[in-house]
Every structure is written in structure tokens, then in C-alpha cells.
Design a protein around this motif. Structure first.
Motif, PDB file in Angstrom:
ATOM      1  N   HIS A   1      76.756 -47.721 -57.052  1.00  0.00           N
ATOM      2  CA  HIS A   1      76.178 -46.503 -56.460  1.00  0.00           C
ATOM      3  C   HIS A   1      74.842 -46.807 -55.793  1.00  0.00           C
ATOM      4  O   HIS A   1      74.543 -46.283 -54.723  1.00  0.00           O
ATOM      5  N   ILE A   2      74.042 -47.674 -56.436  1.00  0.00           N
ATOM      6  CA  ILE A   2      72.739 -48.010 -55.850  1.00  0.00           C
ATOM      7  C   ILE A   2      72.925 -48.876 -54.591  1.00  0.00           C
ATOM      8  O   ILE A   2      72.360 -48.591 -53.539  1.00  0.00           O
TER       9      ILE A   2
ATOM     10  N   HIS B   1      74.129 -46.659 -47.421  1.00  0.00           N
ATOM     11  CA  HIS B   1      74.156 -45.339 -46.775  1.00  0.00           C
ATOM     12  C   HIS B   1      72.822 -45.020 -46.119  1.00  0.00           C
ATOM     13  O   HIS B   1      72.767 -44.527 -44.992  1.00  0.00           O
TER      14      HIS B   1
ATOM     15  N   THR C   1      78.173 -42.095 -62.799  1.00  0.00           N
ATOM     16  CA  THR C   1      76.741 -42.186 -63.138  1.00  0.00           C
ATOM     17  C   THR C   1      76.248 -40.856 -63.714  1.00  0.00           C
ATOM     18  O   THR C   1      75.487 -40.826 -64.678  1.00  0.00           O
ATOM     19  N   PHE C   2      76.728 -39.757 -63.120  1.00  0.00           N
ATOM     20  CA  PHE C   2      76.321 -38.425 -63.584  1.00  0.00           C
ATOM     21  C   PHE C   2      76.756 -38.206 -65.045  1.00  0.00           C
ATOM     22  O   PHE C   2      75.961 -37.779 -65.881  1.00  0.00           O
TER      23      PHE C   2
ATOM     24  N   GLY D   1      79.155 -42.245 -58.186  1.00  0.00           N
ATOM     25  CA  GLY D   1      78.129 -41.207 -58.377  1.00  0.00           C
ATOM     26  C   GLY D   1      78.517 -40.268 -59.507  1.00  0.00           C
ATOM     27  O   GLY D   1      77.683 -39.902 -60.344  1.00  0.00           O
TER      28      GLY D   1
ATOM     29  N   HIS E   1      81.972 -44.905 -53.625  1.00  0.00           N
ATOM     30  CA  HIS E   1      80.578 -44.486 -53.802  1.00  0.00           C
ATOM     31  C   HIS E   1      80.512 -43.103 -54.464  1.00  0.00           C
ATOM     32  O   HIS E   1      79.689 -42.866 -55.347  1.00  0.00           O
ATOM     33  N   ARG E   2      81.415 -42.235 -54.050  1.00  0.00           N
ATOM     34  CA  ARG E   2      81.458 -40.896 -54.659  1.00  0.00           C
ATOM     35  C   ARG E   2      81.901 -40.996 -56.120  1.00  0.00           C
ATOM     36  O   ARG E   2      81.306 -40.384 -57.008  1.00  0.00           O
TER      37      ARG E   2
HETATM   38  C1  HEM Z   1      71.310 -40.596 -62.094  1.00  0.00           C
HETATM   39  C2  HEM Z   1      71.481 -41.236 -60.970  1.00  0.00           C
HETATM   40  C3  HEM Z   1      72.423 -40.782 -59.870  1.00  0.00           C
HETATM   41  C4  HEM Z   1      73.477 -39.915 -59.886  1.00  0.00           C
HETATM   42  C5  HEM Z   1      74.038 -39.130 -61.073  1.00  0.00           C
HETATM   43  C6  HEM Z   1      74.005 -39.846 -58.528  1.00  0.00           C
HETATM   44  C7  HEM Z   1      75.095 -39.108 -58.141  1.00  0.00           C
HETATM   45  C8  HEM Z   1      75.501 -38.920 -56.845  1.00  0.00           C
HETATM   46  C9  HEM Z   1      76.599 -38.121 -56.424  1.00  0.00           C
HETATM   47  C10 HEM Z   1      77.558 -37.357 -57.357  1.00  0.00           C
HETATM   48  C11 HEM Z   1      76.643 -38.169 -55.067  1.00  0.00           C
HETATM   49  C12 HEM Z   1      77.596 -37.406 -54.178  1.00  0.00           C
HETATM   50  C13 HEM Z   1      78.588 -38.349 -53.578  1.00  0.00           C
HETATM   51  C14 HEM Z   1      79.381 -37.689 -52.472  1.00  0.00           C
HETATM   52  O1  HEM Z   1      79.374 -36.475 -52.328  1.00  0.00           O
HETATM   53  O2  HEM Z   1      80.012 -38.441 -51.753  1.00  0.00           O
HETATM   54  C15 HEM Z   1      75.573 -39.013 -54.615  1.00  0.00           C
HETATM   55  C16 HEM Z   1      75.308 -39.321 -53.307  1.00  0.00           C
HETATM   56  C17 HEM Z   1      74.385 -40.250 -52.906  1.00  0.00           C
HETATM   57  N1  HEM Z   1      73.620 -41.062 -53.708  1.00  0.00           N
HETATM   58 FE1  HEM Z   1      73.453 -40.878 -55.714  1.00  0.00          FE
HETATM   59  N2  HEM Z   1      73.270 -40.674 -57.713  1.00  0.00           N
HETATM   60  C18 HEM Z   1      72.293 -41.267 -58.491  1.00  0.00           C
HETATM   61  C19 HEM Z   1      71.370 -42.212 -58.094  1.00  0.00           C
HETATM   62  C20 HEM Z   1      71.269 -42.715 -56.822  1.00  0.00           C
HETATM   63  C21 HEM Z   1      70.377 -43.809 -56.458  1.00  0.00           C
HETATM   64  C22 HEM Z   1      69.449 -44.590 -57.401  1.00  0.00           C
HETATM   65  C23 HEM Z   1      70.547 -43.998 -55.136  1.00  0.00           C
HETATM   66  C24 HEM Z   1      69.793 -45.043 -54.350  1.00  0.00           C
HETATM   67  C25 HEM Z   1      70.270 -45.776 -53.470  1.00  0.00           C
HETATM   68  C26 HEM Z   1      71.538 -43.011 -54.650  1.00  0.00           C
HETATM   69  C27 HEM Z   1      71.982 -42.859 -53.351  1.00  0.00           C
HETATM   70  C28 HEM Z   1      72.849 -41.890 -52.917  1.00  0.00           C
HETATM   71  C29 HEM Z   1      73.146 -41.598 -51.522  1.00  0.00           C
HETATM   72  C30 HEM Z   1      72.534 -42.282 -50.306  1.00  0.00           C
HETATM   73  C31 HEM Z   1      74.101 -40.573 -51.518  1.00  0.00           C
HETATM   74  C32 HEM Z   1      74.729 -39.895 -50.295  1.00  0.00           C
HETATM   75  C33 HEM Z   1      75.973 -40.636 -49.871  1.00  0.00           C
HETATM   76  C34 HEM Z   1      76.655 -39.973 -48.687  1.00  0.00           C
HETATM   77  O3  HEM Z   1      75.965 -39.599 -47.727  1.00  0.00           O
HETATM   78  O4  HEM Z   1      77.888 -39.876 -48.704  1.00  0.00           O
HETATM   79  N3  HEM Z   1      71.969 -42.270 -55.721  1.00  0.00           N
HETATM   80  N4  HEM Z   1      74.886 -39.472 -55.708  1.00  0.00           N
END
Ligand code: HEM
Length: 130
Positions: free
Chosen positions: A86-87, A93, A39-40, A36, A32-33
Motif C-alpha cells: 500500500h505504501i 500513485h 491495512t484498515f 488499503g 492497492h485497494r
Molecule cells: C493506516 C494506514 C492506511 C490505510 C488504512 C489506508 C487505506 C486506504 C484505502 C482503503 C484507500 C482507498 C483505495 C481505493 O479506493 O482505491 C487508500 C487510498 C490511498 N492510499 Fe492509503 N491507507 C493507509 C496509509 C497510506 C500511506 C502510508 C500511504 C502513502 C503512500 C497511502 C497512500 C494512498 C494513496 C495515494 C491512495 C489513493 C489511491 C488512488 O488514487 O487510487 N495510504 N488508502
């Protein structure tokens, strides 16, 4: 007082990665990380493509040519797969934040479901891109 050097050296050390197996929940979390971060990076690539395509009619043709190459299509498919995971993993999550799937067995089950849904979305993304 610090321990004798001999005792510290005899501590268990395991650097043989083939003997370390991660639980499926840990793999789901790491991926998932990774997804993310992909995606970035993808946001930059896609905005770059969008700006070329909107610059002029010639720019639009140029952007179409770029996304027609096999390698670029492969990258786009990878981006869509990472975004899908990721979604899906993100929704998992958020559900866990609400108190669901928090036990070891239900957490492992939801991780498997997330992988399965991502595999289907990835397949659909492949059909869409090619
Ligand atoms: C441009 C879109 C997005 C980017 C660049 C992005 C990027 C990231 C990154 C880098 C993290 C950090 C991961 C970590 O530290 O473990 C993160 C965490 C997270 N993202 Fe995204 N994300 C995006 C869209 C979304 C969308 C659409 C969702 C909807 C479900 C989402 C849900 C989450 C959640 C729930 C976390 C926290 C996970 C945790 O608690 O470990 N993200 N995201």
C-alpha cells in the motif's frame, strides 16, 4: 424507442474469466485497494494487541504469547506485506499525481517496480516476524 428483444439478447457476453486478462496496471490498482482495506482492518487488530500488551506485565506476556503462534505470525506477515504494497503503490500513485509514469509503458514499468520492491519488503518482513 427500445431495441427488439432478439437483438439485445445477441449482444456479446463474456463470462469466461479465464479468457479475460487484465493489464498489469489494472492488477496494480486493484491490489492497492485490497491492500488499503487489509491495512484498515489491521489497524484494529494491532491496536487490540497493543492494548493487551500495555494493560499490565501479565498482559504483555499474554500479547507475546499471542504473537508467538505460527498462524498469528503468518497474519502479521500478511499485514506487513499488504502495508508495504500500500505504501509503495501509494508513492507510485502520488508520483503519478505529479505527472510521472502516466504513459502505458512507463505505467506498466512502475507497476513492475512496485511489485518487485514489495516482494523484497515482504521477504524482509518475513525475516523480521520469524
Ligand atoms: C493506516 C494506514 C492506511 C490505510 C488504512 C489506508 C487505506 C486506504 C484505502 C482503503 C484507500 C482507498 C483505495 C481505493 O479506493 O482505491 C487508500 C487510498 C490511498 N492510499 Fe492509503 N491507507 C493507509 C496509509 C497510506 C500511506 C502510508 C500511504 C502513502 C503512500 C497511502 C497512500 C494512498 C494513496 C495515494 C491512495 C489513493 C489511491 C488512488 O488514487 O487510487 N495510504 N488508502
Amino acid at each position: 424507442m427500445s431495441k427488439p428483444v432478439k437483438e439485445r439478447k445477441s449482444r456479446p457476453v463474456n463470462l469466461d474469466l479465464q479468457t479475460i486478462s487484465f493489464p498489469i496496471t489494472a492488477i496494480a490498482s486493484i491490489l492497492h485497494r485490497v491492500a488499503g482495506v487489509i491495512t484498515f482492518v489491521a489497524v484494529g487488530i494491532l491496536l487490540w494487541l497493543l492494548s493487551i500488551s500495555l494493560s499490565s506485565p501479565v498482559g504483555f506476556m499474554e500479547a507475546s504469547d499471542i504473537v508467538n503462534g505460527f498462524f498469528v505470525k503468518f497474519i502479521l506477515w500478511g499485514i506487513l506485506t499488504a502495508l508495504s504494497y500500500h505504501i509503495v503503490g501509494g508513492i507510485r500513485h502520488l508520483l503519478m499525481d505529479l505527472g510521472h509514469f502516466e504513459e502505458l509503458d512507463t505505467g506498466a514499468m512502475s507497476a513492475k517496480v512496485a511489485f518487485g520492491v514489495t516482494a523484497v519488503l515482504s521477504l524482509l518482513a518475513g525475516v523480521w516476524v520469524w
